[in-house]
Design a protein around this motif. Structure first.
Motif, PDB file in Angstrom:
ATOM      1  N   MET A   1       0.848  -1.181   0.000  1.00 39.13           N
ATOM      2  CA  MET A   1       0.000   0.000   0.000  1.00 39.13           C
ATOM      3  C   MET A   1       0.890   1.239   0.000  1.00 39.13           C
ATOM      4  N   ILE A   2       0.514   2.228  -0.798  1.00 37.56           N
ATOM      5  CA  ILE A   2       1.298   3.462  -0.845  1.00 37.56           C
ATOM      6  C   ILE A   2       0.606   4.569  -0.033  1.00 37.56           C
ATOM      7  N   VAL A   3       1.423   5.518   0.369  1.00 34.26           N
ATOM      8  CA  VAL A   3       0.985   6.595   1.259  1.00 34.26           C
ATOM      9  C   VAL A   3      -0.215   7.375   0.710  1.00 34.26           C
ATOM     10  N   SER A   4      -0.230   7.665  -0.587  1.00 34.00           N
ATOM     11  CA  SER A   4      -1.320   8.477  -1.143  1.00 34.00           C
ATOM     12  C   SER A   4      -2.684   7.818  -0.957  1.00 34.00           C
ATOM     13  N   GLN A   5      -2.711   6.503  -0.785  1.00 29.29           N
ATOM     14  CA  GLN A   5      -3.974   5.802  -0.566  1.00 29.29           C
ATOM     15  C   GLN A   5      -4.569   6.096   0.814  1.00 29.29           C
ATOM     16  N   LEU A   6      -3.776   6.649   1.695  1.00 31.82           N
ATOM     17  CA  LEU A   6      -4.243   6.965   3.048  1.00 31.82           C
ATOM     18  C   LEU A   6      -4.852   8.361   3.154  1.00 31.82           C
ATOM     19  N   ILE A   7      -4.647   9.178   2.134  1.00 32.27           N
ATOM     20  CA  ILE A   7      -5.177  10.552   2.171  1.00 32.27           C
ATOM     21  C   ILE A   7      -6.696  10.484   2.006  1.00 32.27           C
ATOM     22  N   THR A   8      -7.410  11.028   2.982  1.00 28.64           N
ATOM     23  CA  THR A   8      -8.867  10.964   2.953  1.00 28.64           C
ATOM     24  C   THR A   8      -9.536  12.282   2.582  1.00 28.64           C
ATOM     25  N   LYS A   9      -8.776  13.363   2.641  1.00 28.27           N
ATOM     26  CA  LYS A   9      -9.354  14.662   2.273  1.00 28.27           C
ATOM     27  C   LYS A   9      -8.284  15.586   1.742  1.00 28.27           C
ATOM     28  N   LYS A  10      -8.742  16.625   1.090  1.00 29.02           N
ATOM     29  CA  LYS A  10      -7.859  17.652   0.555  1.00 29.02           C
ATOM     30  C   LYS A  10      -7.067  18.288   1.706  1.00 29.02           C
ATOM     31  N   PRO A  11      -5.793  18.641   1.472  1.00 27.45           N
ATOM     32  CA  PRO A  11      -5.022  19.233   2.568  1.00 27.45           C
ATOM     33  C   PRO A  11      -5.574  20.593   2.969  1.00 27.45           C
ATOM     34  N   VAL A  12      -5.515  20.858   4.248  1.00 28.80           N
ATOM     35  CA  VAL A  12      -5.935  22.155   4.764  1.00 28.80           C
ATOM     36  C   VAL A  12      -4.659  22.960   4.953  1.00 28.80           C
ATOM     37  N   ILE A  13      -4.583  24.061   4.212  1.00 33.62           N
ATOM     38  CA  ILE A  13      -3.357  24.851   4.176  1.00 33.62           C
ATOM     39  C   ILE A  13      -3.620  26.303   4.545  1.00 33.62           C
ATOM     40  N   ALA A  14      -2.536  26.999   4.869  1.00 38.22           N
ATOM     41  CA  ALA A  14      -2.634  28.428   5.182  1.00 38.22           C
ATOM     42  C   ALA A  14      -1.266  29.074   5.012  1.00 38.22           C
ATOM     43  N   SER A  15      -1.276  30.388   5.026  1.00 35.42           N
ATOM     44  CA  SER A  15      -0.062  31.193   4.957  1.00 35.42           C
ATOM     45  C   SER A  15       0.516  31.360   6.364  1.00 35.42           C
ATOM     46  N   LYS A  16       1.816  31.580   6.439  1.00 37.19           N
ATOM     47  CA  LYS A  16       2.482  31.775   7.735  1.00 37.19           C
ATOM     48  C   LYS A  16       2.065  33.072   8.419  1.00 37.19           C
ATOM     49  N   ASN A  81       4.131   8.390  -3.401  1.00 37.34           N
ATOM     50  CA  ASN A  81       4.267   7.010  -3.877  1.00 37.34           C
ATOM     51  C   ASN A  81       5.095   6.129  -2.961  1.00 37.34           C
ATOM     52  N   SER A  82       5.446   6.647  -1.788  1.00 39.84           N
ATOM     53  CA  SER A  82       6.213   5.865  -0.822  1.00 39.84           C
ATOM     54  C   SER A  82       5.342   4.792  -0.199  1.00 39.84           C
ATOM     55  N   ASP A  83       5.989   3.713   0.218  1.00 37.94           N
ATOM     56  CA  ASP A  83       5.273   2.621   0.875  1.00 37.94           C
ATOM     57  C   ASP A  83       4.880   3.036   2.294  1.00 37.94           C
ATOM     58  N   ILE A  84       3.780   2.494   2.754  1.00 38.19           N
ATOM     59  CA  ILE A  84       3.284   2.817   4.095  1.00 38.19           C
ATOM     60  C   ILE A  84       4.305   2.468   5.172  1.00 38.19           C
ATOM     61  N   VAL A 117      -2.503   5.721   9.588  1.00 39.34           N
ATOM     62  CA  VAL A 117      -1.501   4.681   9.411  1.00 39.34           C
ATOM     63  C   VAL A 117      -1.864   3.439  10.226  1.00 39.34           C
ATOM     64  N   ALA A 118      -2.271   3.632  11.469  1.00 44.31           N
ATOM     65  CA  ALA A 118      -2.639   2.503  12.317  1.00 44.31           C
ATOM     66  C   ALA A 118      -3.818   1.727  11.719  1.00 44.31           C
ATOM     67  N   ARG A 119      -4.784   2.454  11.189  1.00 45.89           N
ATOM     68  CA  ARG A 119      -5.944   1.817  10.567  1.00 45.89           C
ATOM     69  C   ARG A 119      -5.509   0.971   9.365  1.00 45.89           C
ATOM     70  N   ALA A 120      -4.627   1.526   8.546  1.00 44.27           N
ATOM     71  CA  ALA A 120      -4.153   0.813   7.357  1.00 44.27           C
ATOM     72  C   ALA A 120      -3.314  -0.409   7.732  1.00 44.27           C
ATOM     73  N   VAL A 121      -2.424  -0.242   8.692  1.00 40.57           N
ATOM     74  CA  VAL A 121      -1.582  -1.362   9.132  1.00 40.57           C
ATOM     75  C   VAL A 121      -2.457  -2.461   9.730  1.00 40.57           C
ATOM     76  N   GLY A 122      -3.480  -2.062  10.482  1.00 39.87           N
ATOM     77  CA  GLY A 122      -4.408  -3.048  11.041  1.00 39.87           C
ATOM     78  C   GLY A 122      -5.130  -3.818   9.951  1.00 39.87           C
ATOM     79  N   ALA A 123      -5.544  -3.111   8.907  1.00 42.80           N
ATOM     80  CA  ALA A 123      -6.244  -3.764   7.790  1.00 42.80           C
ATOM     81  C   ALA A 123      -5.314  -4.722   7.061  1.00 42.80           C
TER      82      ALA A 123
END
Length: 131
Positions: A1-16, A81-84, A117-123
Motif C-alpha cells: 500500500m502506498i501513502v497516497s492511498q491513506l489521504i482521505t481529504k484535501k489538505p488544509v493549508i494556510a499562509s504563515k 508514492n512511498s510505501d506505508i 496509518v494505524a488503521r491501514a496497518v491493522g487492515a
C-alpha cells in the motif's frame, strides 16, 4: 500500500502570516488536527497541530500573533508514492503524529495521521491473517 492511498481529504493549508486564532478557527471548521503552512509555491514550510495550539495557550502567547511563531518549521514530508512502511518508520523515528504527503515536486498533496496509518496497518495485518 502506498501513502497516497491513506489521504482521505484535501489538505488544509494556510499562509504563515495568519494569526494563531485564525489557524485554530480553520482547523475547527475543517475538522482537522493539523494545518499545513505553505509558501507561494504550495510547498510546506511548517505545520501547526492541536498540540501547538494547546502549548501556545498554556504559554500565554497572544492569539493575534502570526502562526509562524508556533508552527514546527521544516516539517517532515513523505512522497505520495512511498510505501506505508516508510511512513511508519518516519513517524516512529521522528515521534510525530502527522506526516505531510508531497508529490515529486514537493507540493503538498495531503496529510496523514498516526490514526490513518494505524488503521491501514491493522487492515493489512487482518488481511494477512486470512492467508
Amino acid at each position: 500500500m502506498i501513502v497516497s492511498q491513506l489521504i482521505t481529504k484535501k489538505p488544509v493549508i494556510a499562509s504563515k502570516d495568519i494569526s494563531i486564532r485564525e489557524a485554530a478557527k480553520i482547523m475547527k471548521k475543517e475538522e482537522v488536527g493539523s494545518l499545513v503552512i505553505v509558501d507561494k509555491d504550495y510547498k510546506a514550510i511548517g505545520i501547526v497541530t492541536e498540540r501547538d495550539l494547546l502549548y501556545a495557550i498554556a504559554d500565554e502567547i497572544p492569539l493575534d500573533k502570526p502562526v509562524s511563531e508556533i508552527m514546527s518549521q521544516n516539517p517532515v514530508t513523505i512522497e505520495e508514492n512511498s510505501d506505508i512502511s516508510e511512513a511508519v518508520a518516519l513517524m516512529t523515528s521522528r515521534e510525530i503524529r502527522h506526516l505531510i504527503v508531497v508529490d515529486h515536486d514537493g507540493k503538498v498533496k495531503g496529510v496523514i495521521s498516526i490514526r490513518d496509518v494505524a488503521r491501514a496497518v491493522g487492515a493489512i495485518a487482518l488481511d494477512l491473517a486470512f492467508w
